[in-house]
Design an enzyme around this catalytic site. Structure first.
Site, mmCIF file in Angstrom:
data_model
loop_
_atom_site.group_PDB
_atom_site.id
_atom_site.type_symbol
_atom_site.label_atom_id
_atom_site.label_comp_id
_atom_site.label_asym_id
_atom_site.label_seq_id
_atom_site.Cartn_x
_atom_site.Cartn_y
_atom_site.Cartn_z
ATOM 1 N N LYS A 51 -27.549 41.335 4.909
ATOM 2 C CA LYS A 51 -28.091 41.137 3.677
ATOM 3 C C LYS A 51 -28.392 42.464 2.754
ATOM 4 O O LYS A 51 -27.935 42.502 1.782
ATOM 5 C CB LYS A 51 -29.246 40.175 3.516
ATOM 6 C CG LYS A 51 -28.942 38.657 3.779
ATOM 7 C CD LYS A 51 -30.088 37.897 3.983
ATOM 8 C CE LYS A 51 -29.872 36.323 4.703
ATOM 9 N NZ LYS A 51 -30.786 35.548 4.767
ATOM 10 N N GLN A 95 -37.286 35.366 5.424
ATOM 11 C CA GLN A 95 -36.236 34.905 6.554
ATOM 12 C C GLN A 95 -36.999 34.066 7.436
ATOM 13 O O GLN A 95 -38.003 34.268 7.904
ATOM 14 C CB GLN A 95 -35.782 36.118 7.162
ATOM 15 C CG GLN A 95 -34.640 36.291 8.269
ATOM 16 C CD GLN A 95 -33.222 35.449 7.484
ATOM 17 O OE1 GLN A 95 -32.856 35.904 6.378
ATOM 18 N NE2 GLN A 95 -32.536 34.870 8.370
ATOM 19 N N ASP A 118 -32.936 31.672 -2.185
ATOM 20 C CA ASP A 118 -32.585 30.775 -1.203
ATOM 21 C C ASP A 118 -32.307 29.499 -1.522
ATOM 22 O O ASP A 118 -31.631 28.626 -0.575
ATOM 23 C CB ASP A 118 -33.552 30.960 0.144
ATOM 24 C CG ASP A 118 -33.059 31.958 1.159
ATOM 25 O OD1 ASP A 118 -32.097 32.046 1.379
ATOM 26 O OD2 ASP A 118 -33.915 32.341 1.759
HETATM 27 N N1 GUN Z 1 -32.571 31.323 8.547
HETATM 28 C C1 GUN Z 1 -31.444 31.002 8.612
HETATM 29 N N2 GUN Z 1 -30.667 30.689 7.616
HETATM 30 C C2 GUN Z 1 -31.632 31.253 6.910
HETATM 31 C C3 GUN Z 1 -31.390 31.439 5.250
HETATM 32 O O1 GUN Z 1 -30.331 31.082 4.712
HETATM 33 N N3 GUN Z 1 -32.307 32.172 4.541
HETATM 34 C C4 GUN Z 1 -33.538 32.429 5.248
HETATM 35 N N4 GUN Z 1 -34.537 32.715 4.523
HETATM 36 N N5 GUN Z 1 -33.654 32.249 6.344
HETATM 37 C C5 GUN Z 1 -32.591 31.609 7.059
#
Ligand code: GUN
Length: 293
Positions: A51, A95, A118
């Site tokens: 990211k 996350q 998200d």
């Molecule tokens: N863990 C697995 N996929 C995601 C996601 O798309 N966003 C976040 N914040 N955590 C995750």
């Protein structure tokens, strides 16, 4: 044929970078994405690193806030309050997964929904489910973008979603049934309590597999010509790799690929699209396209 998520994601990142260059040339600030990472889970470390790299490629500012596994919920909630109040930060993510002593739901609900890139906050989830403008969660949005860019017909199609997680299964089922393009499919969601998953899959024009069960979707579940979207990314041991593991999808790719019309590989399918959807949401947040400033 292969649905190339890596290449599609690269194209979209270039489109975003061009838009950011125009914004900056017009005197606007760069979009800014912040991420909170707790602990040292290998998968989470990798996702967050991807990211941050994608932010660089798009011309965004990024901030990574790291906490150890023993961080308290109160400390995380304070960090979220600071990001909510920080006018330079357009959007941020926490996350997942989080350590067990922290309530993921409490954390998600503490995020200002206008910065929830998200799309996990109940306001964004609720708005998505009734078809209002919102931040769409990244993996479902990435899947819909692939279906759109590859012109894959979904209207009236029988779509089987394997898995009912809040992050993938539920939202992608919602989007696939929405009166929209892509969308307008007849959706069946299968999960651990579904007794006849295999028979249901055999009727499917589109299978979206998000179980986290490597190789679950075998050739005998495929209707010839079906479209297969593989969301699985399980780490399996592989002594030939420097890392000691490789990623395996939920689909038995080698045997399924010859039977279907379109299929996403793992890696290089849905994964890169998830990251690029987060970038897209950050750009939308910076431009206040969804929620007014
Ligand atoms: N863990 C697995 N996929 C995601 C996601 O798309 N966003 C976040 N914040 N955590 C995750």
């Amino acid at each position: 044929m292969l649905i190339d998520g890596k290449n599609t994601a690269a194209q979209i990142k270039a489109e975003i970078a061009a838009e950011v260059a125009t914004m900056v040339a017009n005197g606007q600030k760069r979009p800014h994405l912040a991420a909170i990472l707790v602990g040292h889970d290998g998968g989470s470390e990798t996702y967050v690193a991807h990211k941050v790299k994608a932010c660089e490629e798009c011309g965004f500012t990024s901030t990574l806030l790291r906490y150890e596994d023993d961080v308290t919920e109160a400390e995380l909630l304070q960090a979220i309050d600071r990001l909510n109040a920080d006018n330079d930060v357009d959007g941020f993510i926490v996350q997942l997964p989080l350590p067990r002593h922290i309530s993921e739901q409490r954390i998600i609900e503490a995020i200002d929904y206008r910065k929830d890139v998200d799309g996990f906050h109940p306001i964004n989830v609720g708005r998505m489910s009734i078809g209002l403008p919102c931040f769409l969660s990244a993996t479902p949005a990435g899947i819909m973008t692939l279906l759109e860019r590859y012109d894959i017909p979904t209207r009236g199609a029988r779509c089987v979603v394997l898995g009912r997680s809040n992050i993938v299964g539920k939202p992608v089922a919602t989007l696939m049934m929405q009166k929209a393009t892509p969308g307008n499919a007849t959706v069946t969601v299968c999960h651990s309590a579904t007794p006849d998953i295999k028979d249901i899959c055999r009727e499917a024009d589109i299978i979206i597999a998000a179980l986290g069960s490597p190789g679950f979707v075998t050739a005998d579940l495929i209707k010839p010509g079906a479209v297969i979207i593989d969301v699985g990314t399980t780490r399996v041991p592989d002594a030939t790799r420097k890392s000691g593991f490789r990623l395996r999808g939920d689909v038995d790719f080698d045997n399924v690929e010859p039977l279907c019309s379109w299929i996403t590989p793992v890696p290089g399918g849905v994964g890169p699209m998830t990251i690029v959807s987060l970038m897209k949401n950050t750009l939308l947040a910076a431009r206040h396209d969804i929620y007014p400033a």
